[in-house]
Scaffold this motif. Structure first.
Motif: not given
Length: 771
Positions: A16-29, A31-44
């Motif tokens: 699935s798209d679980f390993l994709a960043c919802k900001i850049c739509l690319e594979q996570l690089r 990965p950093k997790t916010l307190p709300c448990l959503h994960t994004y690239c550190q650069g994004c």
């Protein structure tokens, strides 16, 4: 319902798209997790951080950025492990299209490794056949699991590889994390264990997980219970909304029936009053003619006698005058003493007197009341029965029910208002029934309780008119505000907004035609409309994945080919090209279907509205609350948020159009408003008033003078707003054949094209207000 006992599989997480960043739509690089448990690239995340705060793009929760920056957010080792597994399946040194053995260069030198045919899951190394056989025979590695490389790449051994994965220490490369420091709650490798955590109590990871798993499982069970309660609450909310819509439909039908009854009663009173007026004038004219005839006769007699006396006096000799003097004097004295001149004729001048409620803007003839829903402990049988009976009763009584509830009351002959209790009802007043004093009482009159929401309250009820005691429930509470203070009011009359001028565009029905063609496999689902050439429209049929061409008279003229697998949503025609959105992409194609360019859009929005600029060389698209404008080459020309950056994340433009004046008009579902802004995002006007009837604003179109035509699907209406977004009144209603209107478009600034949910298209010519 949410499944509480099932767990997601590893295959689902990897595919699935679980390993994709919802900001850049690319594979996570990184990965950093916010307190709300959503994960994004550190650069994004670093790009989104603003003033020490960061808002999650998915749940919109605002979290403070640590002093050390976004790098201080927790590293998602879970996602890192899945990414390592994905990279291992797809990576490796290639030789002639095959990965090379990782052990051969260590034994025979660089460049001597053979093609790999196996993989050791414990060492995470690709091996040739010889090294794989040797790997199974050594004391240190004979327990390692060596598997076929092809099967490993196909994902057959993902579970086994996942079990043998070890998280790597970010401070000491090559060292696996093995311990948990209890006081610091920090993962440690063997190097980290020595200093500075040497004196801290530490547990192996497996033992720490066994100790902490029950607490997490209890919390998860609590969340599952909360999810079940939320699901139940959501179902209750949906049922309440369904009941509201059903009741609103019944009340709307009653409003239509009552209004028709009032109109019929008004027309009957009109004929009666005009008949009285004609009879009065005819009787007065007949009496006047009789008096005029008598006056004319007496006038002739008097004139003849006076003329004879004058001739005698002027032409007669003395003897002649004296001989006739007695007769002339007697006749003249007779004419003077005879009361031949009557007094002033009685002439009663008619005067029209109206009921005060007809002219009082603060006393509407129709009014709604709102009741709290009563929770019934029994089954819903009684409620359903009462609703069905009330609905049937309201339909049979029609306009007479409105009069019994205090509608327009007839007047007496002298113009004074006569209460209904003191007069005999006419057939028009109560459906040819007998007078109220002599007929059997209805359920409403003898105290039977009826649901208040099943009727429209009239002004007289609120002003103290007496009603049967049993006809109202003590458990019900009525809002004191008038109709204009609530969200379900009828659209304001155009005359009120235009100071009585009534100068509004008017619809003239042109034609209607279906859009389902012989080759369609499914019923059409029209999600987009736009002008396409002279007197032609382009229809986006998302269900059949087609862009269909029709003339304004309904002639089918073929399709514009779309790329394979695309389901066009919104569509706009440019100079020699067609732009449309499909999924999370924006396409520009030629009329023969050749793709000129495509652009990726945000996944956070289910659909993207597309609009052509008046110049025809740029296309605008709504993306996550802001508007992006692209030129014909696919370059981003401008990007703005209606109202500026202060409204970031606060808008969701589901429908969008561009006016001939260069402004943008959008339906904002997050603010539940219609917003008008210029090309720089400066808001010109915004309407979120009661004229929306509590509905989400739908499709918008603009004519050549800037009038905005807004679709309200739930109430089967198209209303008009002025160029600055102020509501003017209704343009189309159910009387014009609207049944769940979906999208609209304006052709040549003179024809409004409306698509319905069943795939039918209506075309109306917009008559200008000055014609």
């Amino acid at each position: 319902m949410v499944s509480q006992g099932s767990s997601p599989s590893l295959l689902e997480a990897l595919s699935s798209d679980f390993l994709a960043c919802k900001i850049c739509l690319e594979q996570l690089r990184a990965p950093k997790t916010l307190p709300c448990l959503h994960t994004y690239c550190q650069g994004c995340l670093a790009q989104l951080a603003d003033g020490g705060l960061l808002r999650c793009p998915e749940c919109r929760e605002t979290v403070p950025v640590p002093p050390a920056g976004v790098a201080a957010f927790k590293t998602n080792f879970f996602v890192n492990g899945l990414l390592d597994l994905v990279r291992a399946r797809a990576g490796g040194d290639l030789r002639a299209g095959k990965p090379a053995c990782a052990l051969c260069p260590l034994v025979g030198g660089a460049g001597t490794g053979g093609p790999a045919t196996a993989r050791c899951l414990d060492c995470a190394d690709d091996l040739c056949q010889a090294c794989a056989d040797g790997h199974r025979c050594t004391r240190q590695t004979h327990t390692h699991q060596v598997v076929d490389l092809v099967g490993y790449r196909a994902g057959w051994y993902d579970e086994e590889a996942r079990e043998r994965q070890a998280a790597q220490c970010p401070q000491h490369p090559g060292e696996a994390l093995r311990f948990l420091c209890q006081p610091c709650s920090q993962l440690l490798c063997r190097e980290c264990r020595l200093d500075p955590h040497l004196d801290h109590p530490c547990l192996p990871l497996a033992e720490a997980v066994r100790a902490r798993r029950p607490g997490l499982e209890d919390l998860l069970a609590g969340v599952d219970n909360s999810l079940a309660e939320l699901e139940a609450a959501r179902m209750v909310e949906k049922e309440a909304l369904a009941r509201l819509r059903e009741q609103a439909a019944r009340v709307g039908t009653q409003v239509e029936e009552v209004t028709e009854g009032v109109l019929r009663a008004l027309l009957a009173q009109k004929q009666e009053v005009l008949g009285q007026l004609r009879a009065h004038v005819e009787a007065a004219e007949e009496a006047a003619r009789e008096r005029l005839g008598e006056l004319e006769s007496r006038e002739q007699v008097a004139r003849a006698a006076a003329a004879f006396a004058r001739r005698v006096l002027s032409l007669g000799r003395e003897a002649e005058i004296l001989s006739l003097e007695g007769a002339i004097a007697q006749r003249l004295r007779q004419l003077q003493g005879c009361p031949w001149m009557p007094g002033p004729a009685p002439c009663l001048l008619p005067r029209l007197e109206l009921h005060p409620g007809l002219l009082d803007k603060n006393c509407p003839l129709l009014r709604l009341s709102f009741d709290e829903p009563q929770l019934q402990k029994d089954s819903g049988k009684d409620e359903a029965g009462s609703q069905g009976g009330d609905e049937a009763q309201s339909r049979t009584q029609g306009g007479a029910k409105f009069e019994r509830q205090g509608g327009i009351q007839p007047q007496s002959r002298d113009g004074a208002y006569t209460p209904k209790e003191d007069r005999v009802q006419t057939p028009q007043e109560d459906g040819a029934q007998t007078p109220k004093e002599d007929r059997a009482q209805t359920p409403q009159e003898d105290g039977a309780q009826t649901p208040k929401e099943g009727r429209a309250q009239t002004p007289l009820e609120d002003e103290g008119a007496q009603t049967p005691r049993g006809s109202r429930s003590n458990k019900k509470r009525k809002f004191k505000g008038r109709l204009k203070s609530i969200s379900r009011e009828p659209s304001p009359a155009p005359g009120l907004n235009l100071e009585g001028s009534g100068l509004l565009p008017r619809p003239i029905f042109s034609c209607s035609f279906p859009t389902r063609m012989p080759g369609d496999k499914r019923s059409p689902r029209i999600t987009g409309l736009c002008p396409f050439g002279p007197r032609e429209i382009l229809v986006a049929d998302e269900q059949n994945r087609a862009l269909k061409r029709f003339s304004l008279s309904g002639d089918y003229r073929g399709t514009v080919p779309v790329p394979e697998g695309c389901s066009p949503c919104s569509v706009a025609a440019l100079q020699g090209a067609v732009a449309f959105s499909a999924g999370a992409r924006l396409y520009l194609i030629s009329p023969d279907g050749e793709v000129q360019w495509r652009r990726a859009l945000s996944l956070s929005q289910a659909s993207h509205a597309v609009a052509a600029m008046p110049s025809g060389d740029r296309v605008a698209v709504s993306v996550s609350g802001h508007v992006e404008v692209y030129n014909m080459e696919g370059s981003l020309a401008t990007r703005f948020i209606p109202g500026g950056k202060a409204n970031r994340g606060l808008r969701a433009l589901v429908f969008l159009t561009a006016s001939p004046q260069g402004n943008f008009v959008g339906s904002d579902w997050q603010q539940n408003s219609v917003v008008v802004c210029d090309g720089l995002g400066q808001v010109i006007g915004e309407y979120r008033g009661p004229g929306l009837h509590g509905c989400q604003p739908g499709s918008v179109s603009v004519d050549k003078k800037g009038y905005i035509f807004l679709t309200l699907r739930e109430v089967n209406k198209v209303v008009i707003l002025d160029p600055k977004g102020s509501l003017l009144g209704d343009f189309l209603t159910a009387y014009h054949g609207l049944e769940k209107p979906r999208v609209t478009t304006m052709v040549d600034g003179r024809h409004l094209v409306v698509s319905l949910s069943n795939g039918t298209i209506h075309v109306f010519r917009v008559r200008p207000p000055d014609s």
